[in-house]
Design a protein around this motif. Structure first.
Motif, PDB file in Angstrom:
ATOM      1  N   GLN A 145      -4.020  -4.515  -0.780  1.00 23.44           N
ATOM      2  CA  GLN A 145      -4.325  -3.945  -2.091  1.00 23.44           C
ATOM      3  C   GLN A 145      -5.832  -3.858  -2.299  1.00 23.44           C
ATOM      4  OE1 GLN A 145      -1.999  -2.731  -4.113  1.00 23.44           O
ATOM      5  NE2 GLN A 145      -0.425  -3.310  -2.633  1.00 23.44           N
ATOM      6  N   PRO A 156       0.753   2.420  -3.106  1.00 20.00           N
ATOM      7  CA  PRO A 156       1.741   1.903  -2.152  1.00 20.00           C
ATOM      8  C   PRO A 156       3.066   1.629  -2.846  1.00 20.00           C
ATOM      9  CG  PRO A 156       0.074   0.245  -2.675  1.00 20.00           C
ATOM     10  CD  PRO A 156      -0.397   1.520  -3.290  1.00 20.00           C
ATOM     11  N   ARG A 157       4.127   1.635  -2.065  1.00 22.95           N
ATOM     12  CA  ARG A 157       5.476   1.463  -2.630  1.00 22.95           C
ATOM     13  C   ARG A 157       5.601   0.166  -3.437  1.00 22.95           C
ATOM     14  NH1 ARG A 157      10.593   3.548  -1.226  1.00 22.95           N
ATOM     15  NH2 ARG A 157       9.715   4.664   0.556  1.00 22.95           N
TER      16      ARG A 157
END
Length: 339
Positions: free
Chosen positions: A317, A140-141
């Motif tokens: 996450q 993810p960014r």
């Protein structure tokens, strides 16, 4: 502070005081406001006052959304005015607690890096990568700064590229490669008498500045509104007309996950979830001069919460708890392959 105010014209002390007053008026946003106030105090040079704000947040009786972030910022600030031992103790504590948010890891690793603790900085970035990187999906960014920071420190240490360095190179899309941006020899270019070397360094700096501007200008997440069970029950009791929107809490949770998956499948990035409360929603409806029973207010309310920094990134996450508030890990709850 107005967005178009030049940085050199900002009175950081006055801005910090204004943010502290605003935090008193909007306690639900106090954490974000006081963190910004502390940043202004650091910029003004009043680092002890910034530490006092971090301590104020950490001692709050109602808890924090991101205590690891506050501790990381405190540690970084302490080290800058010669409280190294305390800063190191806080950094060690953060590493032991292994937060699932990338931001505290990046802050403490960069603090170590800025004080020439390059090996410790690399170890910290590597710990974060092991903890936060998914097994197969694209990172993810929010985790990109972990990989970029690790790449930079390893480049400074002169160690060979590994798989994560290669991944960082792949994720980096600026015209100048990470290897160039993180080249330790760049510092010598700035003192060169060779116009070609200086022109090349200016090009690198422009690319780096462009990347920073892109990160700063990134819009707030596309967020879906989530009501915890007690809040939804209170909402429907007060405004029965919303039952058509929320037939049951279970269906509400399922709709959130399926909507986010559809958005992700369509190519929409930067997704998040915002959690509503009835008093906050009623205040928003009043500010809009409308009734809380108006279903068209719901997405607007979600957008406002996201713009105020209340969104939690989706998907969570690896190993993190599910966004729904259950005590299960996301992959065992709403993150199962089948919704």
């Amino acid at each position: 502070m107005r967005p178009d105010t030049p940085a050199e014209n900002v009175d950081h002390t006055a801005e910090a005081a204004r943010l502290e007053r605003t935090a008193g008026l909007y306690p639900e946003d106090a954490e974000a406001l006081l963190l910004t106030a502390a940043a202004h105090l650091e910029l003004s040079g009043d680092r002890p006052a910034a530490t006092a704000l971090y301590d104020r947040l950490l001692s709050a009786s109602d808890g924090l959304e991101n205590p690891a972030l506050v501790r990381a910022l405190k540690a970084s600030n302490l080290w800058e005015y010669d409280h190294e031992a305390e800063a190191r103790a806080i950094i060690d504590g953060i590493r032991l607690t292994a937060p699932r948010d990338p931001a505290p890891w990046v802050i403490i690793a960069e603090s170590l890096e800025s004080h020439d603790e390059l090996e410790a900085a690399e170890d910290t970035f590597t710990e974060a990568a092991r903890l936060l990187l998914p097994d197969s999906a694209e990172p993810p960014r929010s985790v990109h700064p972990v990989l970029y920071g690790r790449h930079r420190v390893r480049r400074m240490r002169g160690v060979p590229h590994d798989d994560w360095d290669t991944l960082a190179d792949t994720l980096h899309t600026a015209p100048v490669s990470l290897d160039e941006l993180h080249d330790p020899k760049r510092v010598w270019s700035l003192g060169s008498d060779n116009p070609a070397e200086l022109a090349a360094e200016i090009s690198r700096l422009r690319a780096e500045l462009g990347a920073y501007r892109e990160a700063l200008s990134r819009p707030f997440p596309v967020a879906i509104l989530h009501w915890p069970a007690p809040e939804l029950s209170e909402l429907l009791s007060a405004y029965p007309a919303l039952t058509s929107e929320y037939p049951s809490h279970e269906e509400h949770l399922s709709t959130i996950e399926s909507s986010l998956r559809e958005l992700a499948a369509s190519g929409t990035g930067n997704l998040g979830i915002v959690t509503g409360t009835v008093p906050s929603y009623e205040a928003f409806a009043a500010s809009e001069g409308s009734s809380p029973a108006d279903t068209t207010l719901l997405p607007q309310y979600a957008t406002v919460l996201a713009a105020r920094g209340r969104a939690v990134a989706w998907p969570p996450q690896r190993g993190a708890g599910c966004w729904c508030g259950s005590e299960e890990v996301y992959t065992d709850c709403h993150g199962r392959s089948e919704p």
